[in-house]
Design an enzyme around this catalytic site. Structure first.
Site, PDB file in Angstrom:
ATOM      1  N   GLY A 145      25.407  11.918 -29.012  1.00  0.00           N
ATOM      2  CA  GLY A 145      24.935  12.607 -27.809  1.00  0.00           C
ATOM      3  C   GLY A 145      25.455  11.930 -26.552  1.00  0.00           C
ATOM      4  N   ALA A 146      25.649  10.617 -26.650  1.00  0.00           N
ATOM      5  CA  ALA A 146      26.117   9.883 -25.471  1.00  0.00           C
ATOM      6  C   ALA A 146      27.499  10.383 -25.037  1.00  0.00           C
ATOM      7  CB  ALA A 146      26.143   8.391 -25.763  1.00  0.00           C
ATOM      8  N   GLY A 175       0.838  -1.195   0.000  1.00  0.00           N
ATOM      9  CA  GLY A 175       0.000   0.000   0.000  1.00  0.00           C
ATOM     10  C   GLY A 175       0.870   1.241   0.000  1.00  0.00           C
ATOM     11  N   GLY A 176       0.317   2.312   0.512  1.00  0.00           N
ATOM     12  CA  GLY A 176       1.052   3.578   0.547  1.00  0.00           C
ATOM     13  C   GLY A 176       2.346   3.487   1.326  1.00  0.00           C
TER      14      GLY A 176
HETATM   15  C1  HXC Z   1      -3.598  -4.244  12.439  1.00  0.00           C
HETATM   16  C2  HXC Z   1      -2.589  -6.132  11.668  1.00  0.00           C
HETATM   17  C3  HXC Z   1      -2.351  -5.509  10.417  1.00  0.00           C
HETATM   18  C4  HXC Z   1      -2.788  -4.180  10.244  1.00  0.00           C
HETATM   19  C5  HXC Z   1      -1.543  -7.494  10.345  1.00  0.00           C
HETATM   20  N1  HXC Z   1      -2.074  -7.357  11.565  1.00  0.00           N
HETATM   21  N2  HXC Z   1      -1.716  -6.372   9.611  1.00  0.00           N
HETATM   22  N3  HXC Z   1      -3.202  -5.496  12.669  1.00  0.00           N
HETATM   23  N4  HXC Z   1      -3.399  -3.589  11.289  1.00  0.00           N
HETATM   24  N5  HXC Z   1      -2.592  -3.520   9.107  1.00  0.00           N
HETATM   25  C6  HXC Z   1      -2.080  -8.362  12.650  1.00  0.00           C
HETATM   26  C7  HXC Z   1      -2.941  -9.548  12.308  1.00  0.00           C
HETATM   27  O1  HXC Z   1      -4.280  -9.296  12.690  1.00  0.00           O
HETATM   28  C8  HXC Z   1      -2.299 -10.607  13.175  1.00  0.00           C
HETATM   29  O2  HXC Z   1      -2.745 -10.464  14.505  1.00  0.00           O
HETATM   30  C9  HXC Z   1      -0.854 -10.262  13.159  1.00  0.00           C
HETATM   31  O3  HXC Z   1      -0.798  -8.893  12.768  1.00  0.00           O
HETATM   32  C10 HXC Z   1      -0.052 -11.072  12.157  1.00  0.00           C
HETATM   33  O4  HXC Z   1      -0.720 -11.058  10.905  1.00  0.00           O
HETATM   34  P1  HXC Z   1      -1.036 -12.367  10.059  1.00  0.00           P
HETATM   35  O5  HXC Z   1      -2.089 -12.019   9.098  1.00  0.00           O
HETATM   36  O6  HXC Z   1      -1.278 -13.517  10.992  1.00  0.00           O
HETATM   37  O7  HXC Z   1       0.352 -12.615   9.331  1.00  0.00           O
HETATM   38  P2  HXC Z   1       0.636 -13.161   7.867  1.00  0.00           P
HETATM   39  O8  HXC Z   1      -0.213 -14.350   7.609  1.00  0.00           O
HETATM   40  O9  HXC Z   1       2.109 -13.308   7.766  1.00  0.00           O
HETATM   41  O10 HXC Z   1       0.139 -12.006   6.879  1.00  0.00           O
HETATM   42  C11 HXC Z   1       0.776 -10.749   6.903  1.00  0.00           C
HETATM   43  C12 HXC Z   1      -0.017  -9.744   6.054  1.00  0.00           C
HETATM   44  C13 HXC Z   1      -1.491  -9.721   6.558  1.00  0.00           C
HETATM   45  C14 HXC Z   1       0.022 -10.165   4.586  1.00  0.00           C
HETATM   46  C15 HXC Z   1       0.640  -8.409   6.205  1.00  0.00           C
HETATM   47  O11 HXC Z   1      -1.519  -9.564   7.976  1.00  0.00           O
HETATM   48  C16 HXC Z   1      -2.287  -8.632   5.963  1.00  0.00           C
HETATM   49  O12 HXC Z   1      -2.751  -8.729   4.821  1.00  0.00           O
HETATM   50  N6  HXC Z   1      -2.519  -7.587   6.741  1.00  0.00           N
HETATM   51  C17 HXC Z   1      -3.326  -6.465   6.334  1.00  0.00           C
HETATM   52  C18 HXC Z   1      -2.579  -5.643   5.333  1.00  0.00           C
HETATM   53  C19 HXC Z   1      -3.329  -4.400   4.989  1.00  0.00           C
HETATM   54  O13 HXC Z   1      -4.326  -4.440   4.279  1.00  0.00           O
HETATM   55  N7  HXC Z   1      -2.872  -3.287   5.575  1.00  0.00           N
HETATM   56  C20 HXC Z   1      -3.478  -1.997   5.367  1.00  0.00           C
HETATM   57  C21 HXC Z   1      -2.940  -1.568   4.059  1.00  0.00           C
HETATM   58  S1  HXC Z   1      -3.334   0.062   3.687  1.00  0.00           S
HETATM   59  P3  HXC Z   1      -2.908 -11.691  15.508  1.00  0.00           P
HETATM   60  O14 HXC Z   1      -3.404 -11.060  16.767  1.00  0.00           O
HETATM   61  O15 HXC Z   1      -3.883 -12.613  14.870  1.00  0.00           O
HETATM   62  O16 HXC Z   1      -1.544 -12.306  15.645  1.00  0.00           O
HETATM   63  C22 HXC Z   1      -2.031   0.882   4.213  1.00  0.00           C
HETATM   64  C23 HXC Z   1      -2.112   2.277   3.871  1.00  0.00           C
HETATM   65  C24 HXC Z   1      -0.853   2.989   4.110  1.00  0.00           C
HETATM   66  O17 HXC Z   1      -1.149   0.393   4.787  1.00  0.00           O
HETATM   67  C25 HXC Z   1      -1.111   4.331   3.519  1.00  0.00           C
HETATM   68  C26 HXC Z   1       0.017   5.231   3.629  1.00  0.00           C
HETATM   69  C27 HXC Z   1      -0.307   6.463   2.857  1.00  0.00           C
END
Ligand code: HXC
Length: 516
Positions: free
Chosen positions: A406-407, A171-172
């Site tokens: 040019g290079a 993401g971002g």
């Molecule tokens: C809160 C989160 C989290 C998040 C993971 N966790 N991402 N908690 N916010 N963004 C937590 C999970 O609930 C889990 O908690 C623990 O972290 C480990 O995650 P798992 O899913 O068990 O790990 P894994 O299978 O290795 O997968 C990792 C992952 C997945 C691919 C990153 O967790 C995932 O898809 N997370 C969400 C990603 C996402 O959509 N993020 C927001 C993106 S938008 P528990 O308690 O069960 O251990 C963004 C915008 C930024 O980031 C913008 C900037 C401008």
């Protein structure tokens, strides 16, 4: 609590902090084939040098059950350490705490250590392993990212910024590392993308794996987003330590000088026979680089991307330099869109951080074709030209063979403020290759000849004799000297010393408008 109890309480709190999200999650992290945030810092900095800040920070959220999950550090470890005795600022995202996700206070911690880096003039090394914005915190977390992006931008060109991607970065969130100077990725555990495979499938109907979309190889070879690929995390942090050895701590500083105990003014007789006699035969420019720089000092950047240009750091006589070299082994060393971007970014890093530049030139020109033209080789090629023109660090060029069209101008020619421009006697500094030139300017004579092949050969020989040499350029002072190849190393050591303190300035302005 009496005083001793208070000290014991402090120790207990610290011990709890060391466990991050708990032993179970540490074990899971190891099972994923990844190190913990603290293990990574240990590999990165000198032994016992890390001083942690903000260990007692906890998030202040009360939504979605977060109040039950308040861990010390809040998921990112920040502080200072040293690399070879030089201070660096570090943040390391801790996946064992809420997936390393970024909260309001987590972002504040990163901002604090980045602000400190700017005040003390130290590089920032960010270790990224995070699920992105902490979803439960909503827009607060997005604001936190923006606060970091702003600091990445303001720090750019002031302190070096290095990113290790050792887990998800999506993401971002990718835009913070993207603004930093160098990105390291590790095979199998790192990935970066703006939208993941599921969104890609929904929007474009493409089936793609995490690794294909944004794994280490993808970004090293295809996108050019990352500059370094490592097989494992140990190699990654060793490699970052190595990079730091070539660069200064900030833009007011110069790179550390290392005592070199090898030969300094040695001739390299094998270089006099290094080039093939046939000008169209390729040779490996990396071999030449290895021969002329201090032994084993060449550290290549962006190795697998646009391999027709080579960029990297090295030492010559113990001093850091940045090298930009055409690679005749790949596409005859031609300049293209990607190689121009790669070269330009490297030149600008070196210029921002006072690292002298060495250009090794053997370039037949820019790559022709609709693909290049339509994708903007004009705009992107201009980046490399712009970067060399604006660079005020000491700049030396050695033309080994072709410097066409040019290079020739682009590759740090005299005209764009090359300080010392040298050529080997084998150099061909001309508007184009002899055959192409003869076909154009002697077209009528060749067409009129009975034996057209013989006529062309004669005209090519005539053109080669007259123009495919370094002497016409030398007559006009575009080349400062024509040197025997065997003297290259010793001349470079001497000249880099001579121009070490050279001063060049650019007109005062807010900033230039490099063609992006
Ligand atoms: C809160 C989160 C989290 C998040 C993971 N966790 N991402 N908690 N916010 N963004 C937590 C999970 O609930 C889990 O908690 C623990 O972290 C480990 O995650 P798992 O899913 O068990 O790990 P894994 O299978 O290795 O997968 C990792 C992952 C997945 C691919 C990153 O967790 C995932 O898809 N997370 C969400 C990603 C996402 O959509 N993020 C927001 C993106 S938008 P528990 O308690 O069960 O251990 C963004 C915008 C930024 O980031 C913008 C900037 C401008």
């Amino acid at each position: 609590m009496n005083n001793q109890q208070k000290i014991d309480d402090l120790k207990a709190k610290r011990a709890e902090a060391l466990l991050g999200g708990g032993q179970k999650r540490i074990d899971q992290q190891h099972k994923r084939g990844k190190l913990t945030a603290r293990e990574r810092i240990e590999l990165l900095v000198d032994k016992d040098s890390f001083e942690e800040m903000d260990v007692f920070v906890k998030h202040q959220s009360k939504d979605f059950g977060l109040e039950e999950q308040r861990f010390y550090t809040d998921g990112v470890i920040t502080g200072t350490g040293t690399i070879d005795g030089r201070t660096v600022c570090v943040f390391s995202q801790d996946f064992t705490i809420l997936g390393g996700s970024l909260s309001e206070y987590y972002a504040k911690k990163i901002c604090k250590v980045m602000d400190l880096a700017m005040k003390i003039g130290a590089p920032v090394i960010g270790i990224n392993d995070s699920g992105g914005a902490r979803i439960q915190e909503g827009v607060v977390s997005l604001g936190g990212y923006a606060d970091i992006f702003l600091r990445n931008t303001l720090s750019s060109g002031v302190v070096p910024q290095i990113s290790a991607i050792v887990g998800p970065c999506a993401g971002g969130a990718v835009y913070s590392p993207a603004i930093t100077d160098f990105i390291y990725m590790v095979d199998k555990i790192s990935y970066m993308f703006v939208t993941g495979p599921n969104v890609v499938k929904t929007v474009t109907n493409e089936d793609v794996t995490f690794d294909e979309l944004g794994g280490a190889a993808t970004h090293a070879i295809k996108s050019g987003v990352s500059q370094f690929t490592c097989e494992n995390e140990v190699e990654c942090f060793q490699s970052i330590r190595k990079l730091v050895s070539y660069i200064p701590s900030n833009n007011m500083d110069t790179a550390p000088v290392y005592e070199y105990d090898g030969p300094m003014d040695n001739e390299l007789p094998e270089l006099n026979t290094f080039l093939p006699d046939n000008v169209n035969k390729p040779y490996d420019m990396k071999e030449l680089i290895e021969k002329i720089v201090d032994e084993n000092s060449f550290y290549e950047v962006h190795k697998e991307y646009a391999e027709n240009i080579i960029v990297g750091f090295a030492r010559i006589g113990g001093r850091s330099i940045g090298i930009v070299a055409n690679q005749p082994l790949v596409l005859a060393g031609v300049l293209c869109l990607n190689s121009s971007i790669k070269g330009a970014r490297f030149v600008r890093f070196c210029d921002a951080f006072n690292i002298p530049l060495l250009v090794l030139e053997d370039v037949p020109g820019f790559l022709p074709g609709t693909d290049q033209e339509w994708r903007g080789v004009i705009r992107h090629g201009a980046k490399l030209l712009y970067a060399f023109c604006e660079a005020t660090v000491p700049k030396i060029t050695v033309i080994t063979r072709k410097a066409y069209g040019g290079a020739y101008d682009v590759m740090n020619s005299k005209h764009v403020r090359g300080d010392i421009n040298l050529a080997w006697p084998t150099a061909e500094i001309a508007v184009m290759g002899a055959k192409g030139a003869a076909e154009i300017i002697f077209k009528r004579e060749i067409d009129a000849a009975d034996d057209k092949v013989k006529a062309l050969d004669e005209k090519v020989a005539e053109y080669t004799e007259k123009f495919a040499t370094p002497y016409l350029a030398a007559e006009r002072g575009f080349i400062d000297d024509i040197i025997e190849p065997k003297d290259t190393r010793k001349k470079l050591i001497k000249y880099f010393k001579i121009i070490e303190n050279k001063v060049d300035t650019n007109p005062k302005k807010k900033h230039g408008n490099i063609p992006l």
